[in-house]
Design an enzyme around this catalytic site. Structure first.
Site, PDB file in Angstrom:
ATOM      1  N   HIS A  71      38.988  74.220   9.282  1.00 49.63           N
ATOM      2  CA  HIS A  71      38.931  75.634   8.872  1.00 49.63           C
ATOM      3  C   HIS A  71      37.866  75.831   7.791  1.00 49.63           C
ATOM      4  O   HIS A  71      37.081  76.770   7.821  1.00 49.63           O
ATOM      5  CB  HIS A  71      40.280  76.062   8.274  1.00 49.63           C
ATOM      6  N   GLU A 111      41.086  79.088  14.290  1.00 43.91           N
ATOM      7  CA  GLU A 111      41.989  78.005  14.668  1.00 43.91           C
ATOM      8  C   GLU A 111      41.280  77.001  15.578  1.00 43.91           C
ATOM      9  O   GLU A 111      41.602  75.805  15.554  1.00 43.91           O
ATOM     10  CB  GLU A 111      43.231  78.582  15.357  1.00 43.91           C
ATOM     11  N   HIS A 122      42.802  68.951   9.634  1.00 41.49           N
ATOM     12  CA  HIS A 122      42.952  70.294  10.199  1.00 41.49           C
ATOM     13  C   HIS A 122      42.357  71.351   9.266  1.00 41.49           C
ATOM     14  O   HIS A 122      41.531  72.170   9.676  1.00 41.49           O
ATOM     15  CB  HIS A 122      44.448  70.568  10.446  1.00 41.49           C
ATOM     16  N   GLU A 123      42.766  71.309   8.005  1.00 47.24           N
ATOM     17  CA  GLU A 123      42.289  72.313   7.052  1.00 47.24           C
ATOM     18  C   GLU A 123      40.789  72.154   6.789  1.00 47.24           C
ATOM     19  O   GLU A 123      40.083  73.142   6.591  1.00 47.24           O
ATOM     20  CB  GLU A 123      43.089  72.252   5.750  1.00 47.24           C
TER      21      GLU A 123
END
Lengths: 481, 481
Positions: free
Chosen positions: B257, B283, B253-254
């Site tokens: 980003h 997001e 997820h990170e």
């Protein structure tokens, strides 16, 4: 709000830019992914420029003026007095020159790195010439009447003069001459054979030791760095590439710097009373911990059994002590022992002094270096890489910095004499690895004053006399004679 | 220098204060010794204040004015247009209000922490009231005619309206209702039993995986943090306290980003063309990597044997897949699965909307929370700790932030549809753990634009239509139906 209050508020605000820069620099050295380099270099330059602009603004000048006329406490008067001195000095330097110096230094540092690798002074010479030229303009902007080199010295040791620096350094040089007696009869003349200790084990031991001698991990960290350093208000680094013993003593040295930072008064942070910017005083704190404390028989007797247990070193306590106190003249300053280190500094001081008195041209530097080195050490460096090209300082424009190393050593010895007068049994503490009383003395007599006093003023106040070579030479002869 | 050039230079200079603050924040979260907290909090506040003052200065206004009249490239025109919009917005907010909001938030966050620990909403209520009051004043200062909540939404998603947000969120709420069928027949309804993997082994595997899926370690780092986050231009953290699988997917997820941050154009950094500040768009990048890519059959088939080999997990591929795709309604948003997560956000959006329309008083919040929660989930939270007190956002004044999570999910699905149209065989890449083509598409259609487009403009440009719930509902039904 009084003018003084407004001034203090502004100073503390400006100092945040410096705080941020300090952290950016710590990150640069310890944590930063390589791809951030260009961006970071720019960020640090912009923050410095901001801080310089704000500090030298008309607003600060006007507030200083108005604050002088107000009813102030003694501490507030000190803040105004010292700030005024620094304002006057920095305001004379045009922003364009600050910027040019910074850009030139960046280019010169790259050129120096390459020149050192290739042992090619000629390729570095034009850069060095430019850096020197700018340093001259800088010093003349600050004070057209003072000797240029003296103005430069004062960037690192406010109030320093060429004469007292020269006197101190040559006394020390003369005094240590007969200590340099290399030969098979001298303990430690044979280096300890290399002995491998896993880095993680060393890291843990270093951390334990730092905590043991009073380093406050709630205020700082111990990380691995390319160079041992203290940054960002007492974060320290050590390196493990020089072996288990050097990394330990780097940690002790940096912990000494860091404790000074950690004991500054947060209420005055951002003002001269809560800062530590005299590098000779700063160095006295690291040297005192590393040498007077760290290399004492008492502390070695504490350290040795713990080292033996953790690292299983196959050396006797006597061998470790001899290694810590070996005198081994060599070409490289950063590898020098406690005694011969001073000669390396004296060499640089003399050359810098001649450069800024226009008695030495850049192209003459390599030969001048080697000649004087031979007089001091009795042999010549084999090449410029191990001679004039070894240090980064000149490429960055840091002229006048080196003497703070020797002054720090001398001041440490002078402090230690005063400490022993106050607590004759202090070494008993060391034999338990305990620095509580030592640190209390340092906090009381050195740390809590921040930048309030010039070096000699602080020496008077803390030890009863201005800085001289006496205590240091006495200490060196006691330990090494 | 043209006015435009001067403007761009100034914007880039101001942005350095933001860069520094970003690093200070990263350090705060990941590296900082606890004793630095007070000093750091002050440093970050001062830097924000500086940046706000400089950006809203008359000088920026005058340069924007003059630059408008100059001959500019299309990109430069964009910079002027977007900067003008933001300047007008921020300039309306008095500096005193910014400061009061920041100080109030600091106090409210402390009160919230205590209130949550003690399950005591009443002690938090006065703080929350004050934070809400200031948020209202803030929004009214920006635009006295627009609905307050809409102005707040636009801090995180420029151009957002209450109506389109409400429409999107309620479409999604309706669409997922029949997906929530917990029960013994549903795969993953039984959580995988806990399985211990040494943290160091996990850290290594996470690092390997991040690199494998294209995270650039020359531009960033992976550290351990209390919360998984992306900070300081693509440095990421994960945590290992939630087990081996969650830490892995936090990393993915990170990394999503971070890749966005890493692909921004450094030449435009400090201007809207080199920034990424729409949090819904941000997001979408993390969700796409985590969900569309990370939870695809293809990627799981790549990941599973490697996990098995490294961690020796005693689970089958089918069990791991079921765990990754479990639907397990619960009280805590941050622990929610991909499907029910949306209901948590909708609940908060509805309450925030009513608060700022003066339809809901602070003292009514706990009951309103629990009532609406029960309607959405079919059961009530056992206490306020697991209800209205669970999130930190409101205490800090972040109203209007939550919807960006759902918008990001929806936009990710819409992007992924476009990606599959362009590269129908993209999942073959995933089965080799290869994101090269995926990242190239994202760079081309999302990353390189920085903040140039509003969410719907970018959706149009990248996927051919404004953002709707359709793609996301389709995706959810495909994977979970």
């Amino acid at each position: 709000m009084s003018a003084y209050e407004e001034l203090e508020r502004l100073l503390k605000r400006i100092s945040v830019l410096g705080d941020a820069n300090a952290l950016l620099y710590w990150d640069y050295e310890v944590m930063m992914p390589p791809g951030e380099q260009d961006r970071r270099t720019n960020e640090m330059a912009v923050l410095s420029e901001f801080a310089h602009e704000l500090f030298t603004s008309d607003q600060v000048g006007a507030l200083l003026e108005r604050a002088t006329a107000e009813a102030l406490t003694p501490e507030q008067r000190d803040v105004v007095k010292i700030t005024k001195r620094r304002y006057d000095r920095q305001r004379r330097v045009p922003a364009s020159l600050v910027k040019e110096m910074s850009a030139t230094a960046t280019r010169a540092e790259l050129a120096w790195k390459k020149a050192r690798e290739e042992n090619d002074f000629a390729s570095f010479a034009p850069h060095l010439r430019r850096v020197i030229e700018l340093a001259k303009r800088y010093a003349q902007a600050i004070d057209a009447t003072a000797p240029i080199y003296q103005t430069l010295l004062q960037d690192y040791d406010e109030g320093a003069t060429i004469d007292e620096t020269a006197t101190l350094l040559s006394h020390i040089a003369q005094g240590i001459k007969d200590l340099i007696r290399p030969g098979p009869d001298r303990p430690g003349s044979e280096p300890l054979p290399p002995y491998d200790v896993p880095v993680e084990k060393q890291r843990q031991f270093n951390e334990w030791l730092a905590r043991q001698i009073g380093y406050d991990f709630t205020k700082g960290r111990l990380d691995t760095g390319v160079h041992p350093m203290t940054m960002a208000f007492g974060r320290i680094t050590t390196r493990y590439t020089d072996g288990w013993l050097l990394s330990l003593y780097s940690t002790i040295h940096e912990a000494g710097h860091a404790m000074y930072e950690h004991n500054l008064d947060p209420a005055w942070h951002g003002t001269p009373l809560g800062q530590a910017s005299n590098l000779a005083i700063h160095e006295s704190q690291s040297r005192l911990l590393e040498n007077e404390f760290g290399k004492s028989d008492a502390f070695i007797s504490f350290l040795y059994p713990r080292l033996k247990e953790s690292y299983a070193i196959p050396f006797t306590e006597e061998q470790v002590r001899a290694e810590l106190r070996a005198i081994r003249p060599g070409t490289i300053r950063v590898n020098a022992d406690e005694v011969t280190y001073n000669l390396h500094v004296i060499l640089r001081f003399e050359l810098e002094r001649r450069i800024f008195a226009d008695q030495l041209a850049v192209e003459e530097l390599p030969a001048a270096w080697n000649d004087r080195f031979e007089e001091l050490f009795g042999f010549r460096p084999p090449n410029d890489k191990e001679g004039v090209l070894q240090d980064t300082h000149w490429s960055g424009g840091a002229f006048g910095y080196f003497p703070t190393y020797v002054k720090g050593s001398a001041f440490a010895a002078q402090q230690y004499e005063a400490i022993k007068r106050a607590m004759p049994d202090i070494e008993e503490d060391f034999s338990r690895g305990d620095t509580t009383r030592l640190r209390a003395w340092l906090r009381e007599h050195i740390h809590r004053h921040g930048d309030l006093y010039l070096l000699n003023e602080l020496a008077e106040k803390a030890t009863g006399k201005p800085l001289t070579a006496d205590s240091y030479l006495h200490y060196l002869h006691e330990r090494y004679g």
